[in-house]
Design an enzyme around this catalytic site. Structure first.
Site, PDB file in Angstrom:
ATOM      1  N   HIS A  47       0.832  -1.208   0.000  1.00  0.00           N
ATOM      2  CA  HIS A  47       0.000   0.000   0.000  1.00  0.00           C
ATOM      3  C   HIS A  47       0.866   1.258   0.000  1.00  0.00           C
ATOM      4  O   HIS A  47       1.792   1.367   0.805  1.00  0.00           O
ATOM      5  CB  HIS A  47      -0.878   0.048   1.253  1.00  0.00           C
ATOM      6  N   ASN A  79       8.134  -5.087   3.525  1.00  0.00           N
ATOM      7  CA  ASN A  79       6.700  -4.804   3.642  1.00  0.00           C
ATOM      8  C   ASN A  79       6.115  -5.459   4.883  1.00  0.00           C
ATOM      9  O   ASN A  79       5.300  -4.857   5.572  1.00  0.00           O
ATOM     10  CB  ASN A  79       5.953  -5.278   2.392  1.00  0.00           C
TER      11      ASN A  79
END
Length: 109
Positions: A47, A79
């Protein structure tokens, strides 16, 4: 837009069941990321604007799962490691207790 207590609180939730990620049909087809672009790539769909930062409306949170809000990210260690911890810190008392809000600049490098 600034992130802060107002954007990080509300009724927006991650919907259960199925894959929440979707192609952004508002983008021209020749520029649009496809779900298959990430399949077997070895990269996470990272994201750019974290879903947990956008809880003020369900529509806004759902839009964080559009592929136009994704960047390929190394999953293990980044991430799902350092980046996740940094985001959690930004939502916690270390940041939000000291500041009323802030701006986050993000993008692919």
């Amino acid at each position: 837009d600034p992130l802060g207590r107002k954007t990080m609180s509300g009724d927006g939730t991650r919907r259960g069941g199925g894959d929440p990620f979707a192609e952004d049909i508002s983008a021209p087809p020749h520029l649009r990321s496809k779900l298959d672009d990430f399949k077997y790539s070895g990269f996470d769909r990272g994201h750019l604007v974290a879903a947990s930062d956008i809880k003020y409306s369900q529509t806004a949170m759902d839009e964080t799962f559009l592929l136009s809000n994704m960047s390929p990210q190394v999953g293990e260690g980044f991430n799902r490691g350092y980046w996740e911890r940094l985001q959690r810190w930004g939502r916690g008392p270390g940041f939000s207790g000291a500041y009323s809000g802030g701006f986050v600049l993000s993008g692919a490098i």
